[in-house]
Enzyme design. Structure first.
Site, PDB file in Angstrom:
ATOM      1  N   ARG A 172       0.816  -1.217   0.000  1.00  0.00           N
ATOM      2  CA  ARG A 172       0.000   0.000   0.000  1.00  0.00           C
ATOM      3  C   ARG A 172       0.852   1.270   0.000  1.00  0.00           C
ATOM      4  O   ARG A 172       0.465   2.270  -0.597  1.00  0.00           O
ATOM      5  CB  ARG A 172      -0.949  -0.006   1.193  1.00  0.00           C
TER       6      ARG A 172
ATOM      7  N   LYS B 285     -20.047 -16.388   2.032  1.00  0.00           N
ATOM      8  CA  LYS B 285     -21.482 -16.306   2.280  1.00  0.00           C
ATOM      9  C   LYS B 285     -22.245 -15.540   1.209  1.00  0.00           C
ATOM     10  O   LYS B 285     -21.795 -14.517   0.719  1.00  0.00           O
ATOM     11  CB  LYS B 285     -21.721 -15.622   3.635  1.00  0.00           C
TER      12      LYS B 285
ATOM     13  N   GLY C 222     -10.765  -8.496  -1.307  1.00  0.00           N
ATOM     14  CA  GLY C 222      -9.494  -8.701  -0.606  1.00  0.00           C
ATOM     15  C   GLY C 222      -8.915 -10.092  -0.812  1.00  0.00           C
ATOM     16  O   GLY C 222      -7.752 -10.256  -1.191  1.00  0.00           O
TER      17      GLY C 222
ATOM     18  N   GLY D 222     -13.604  -3.602   0.649  1.00  0.00           N
ATOM     19  CA  GLY D 222     -14.964  -3.100   0.848  1.00  0.00           C
ATOM     20  C   GLY D 222     -15.378  -2.076  -0.205  1.00  0.00           C
ATOM     21  O   GLY D 222     -16.505  -2.086  -0.690  1.00  0.00           O
TER      22      GLY D 222
END
Ligand code: ADP
Ligand code: MG
Length: 383
Positions: free
Chosen positions: A34, A200, A342, A365
């Protein structure tokens, strides 16, 4: 939307919100990706004679003891090495020491302020976008550049707060994410195929609802496939089941019968078999080789492919073949190929397929919310 290129940065105090939320263990940075990804924007500001003020969060600050392990000090050391230039680290987030350090900056200097989330004690000023804090931080600069894609889906003082009070634009990292993701989602060359996996269904309902309208095919693997299979009345044994999403799966299958492609075989802890041969004691942990071949038929002719969610429990070698198989297929076709999420991004990188992709989205996200068709507040405020 304004980008950093649209500003005259000469002699200006330029606040750049970067994403330095890197993993740190015992004071040592274990992955500096990053930091490296932010260099282009920082170097551009340096080269254009700006006085560079960097802000970032790191981890979560819930109590006083979190501050020690989440200081940005080690990041300033690594950044100095990468820039080949002394970065001035200021161990506070407000006050005289910070203001004096900023006033003493020369053109081309780089200052890094302490973790913006130190302001979350006691009352979450950063994370709840406290108005006074956004105004105060904005008062420290002349121009604001947001380049923290990974937090753009949150309205915090260090993005929305500052941008509400100062002339602002986006940096190169956010620009690259938007330039790759938005056309692929909203104006794709067709056929447009989406590969969805992960754990999920409930994590991805928004993504499915948005992309099912836009895509020609949705190939479903991973843990989430089993809730879809269950919705079709198939015995899934002990495979991951997202009970509360069964009705959602039934409806979306009914409305998109020919569009949604489910696995035809699986790898369990005991064997590789047809989906209908899972016994009640088994767990489906990867898609089988026949499913990889089936998915290949759709992928081979696709012109745009978006992939979110590994199709198996890829962290374990014996359940990683499905995810590797998808990587290998994508490597050999010409199309716009985008991976987001991710775990998907780290799987693709760990298996050595980074080059196979047009773009790998870095903000977990934030990229999910773009796939859901949502507006990201940290970017929207800049329009
Ligand atoms: P991303 O971070 O890319 O959005 P997710 O977080 O949704 O992806 O899903 C990644 C997780 O899904 C991984 O930890 C992986 O082990 C898990 N997973 C994939 N397939 C299965 C499966 N069949 N059973 C259980 N977990 C699975
Ligand atoms: Mg994940």
């Amino acid at each position: 939307m304004k980008t950093i290129r649209d500003f005259d940065l000469n002699n200006k105090k330029v606040i750049i919100r970067v994403d330095f939320n890197v993993p740190i263990k015992d004071g040592v940075i274990t992955d500096d990706t990053r930091i490296k990804e932010s260099l282009k924007t920082i170097n551009y500001a340096i080269d254009n004679n700006a006085k560079v003020i960097l802000m970032s969060h790191l981890g979560r600050i819930k109590e006083e003891s979190d501050k020690l392990k989440n200081t940005l000090k080690p990041v300033s050391v690594r950044l100095s090495e990468l820039l080949n230039k002394q970065v001035i680290f200021v161990p506070t987030t407000r006050g005289e020491e910070l203001e004096n350090a900023i006033n003493n900056l020369n053109n081309g200097d780089v200052l890094l302020m302490e973790n913006t989330r130190f302001e979350d004690l006691p009352d979450k000023k950063e994370s709840k976008n406290n108005e006074e804090l956004g105004k105060y931080w904005a008062s420290l600069g002349d121009v604001y550049i947001n380049d923290a894609f990974g937090t753009a889906h949150r309205a915090h003082a260090s993005n929305v707060g500052i941008a509400s009070n100062l002339e602002s634009g986006i940096g190169f990292l956010i620009e690259k994410e938007l330039d790759n993701l938005l056309p692929a989602i909203n104006n794709p060359s067709r056929p447009f195929t989406v590969i969805l996996g992960g754990a999920k269904v409930s994590d991805k309902i928004g993504v499915i609802e948005n992309l099912v309208k836009k895509a020609d095919y949705i190939l479903i693997g991973g843990g989430m496939a089993f809730t879809f299979l269950k919705a079709k009345g198939i015995e899934i044994g002990k495979s991951l089941l997202d009970e509360e999403s069964i009705d959602f799966c039934k409806n979306i299958l009914k409305e998109n019968e020919s569009k949604i492609i489910l696995p035809i075989d699986v790898v369990t802890e005991l064997k590789e078999c047809f989906i209908t041969d899972i016994t009640k004691d088994e767990t489906g942990l990867d898609i089988g080789s026949k499913t990889v071949k089936l998915f290949k038929q759709y992928l081979d002719s696709s012109k745009t492919i978006i992939w979110n969610g590994p199709v198996g429990m890829f962290e374990e070698d014996r359940y990683s073949n499905g995810t590797k198989g998808i990587c290998e297929i994508l490597k050999n076709i010409e199309a716009t190929k985008i991976a987001g999420g991710g775990d998907t991004a780290s799987a693709v990188k760990n298996f050595g397929y980074e080059e196979a992709f047009t773009h790998i989205s870095t903000g977990g996200g934030a990229s999910l919310e773009l796939l859901e068709g949502k507006v990201l507040p940290g970017i929207d405020i800049i329009k």
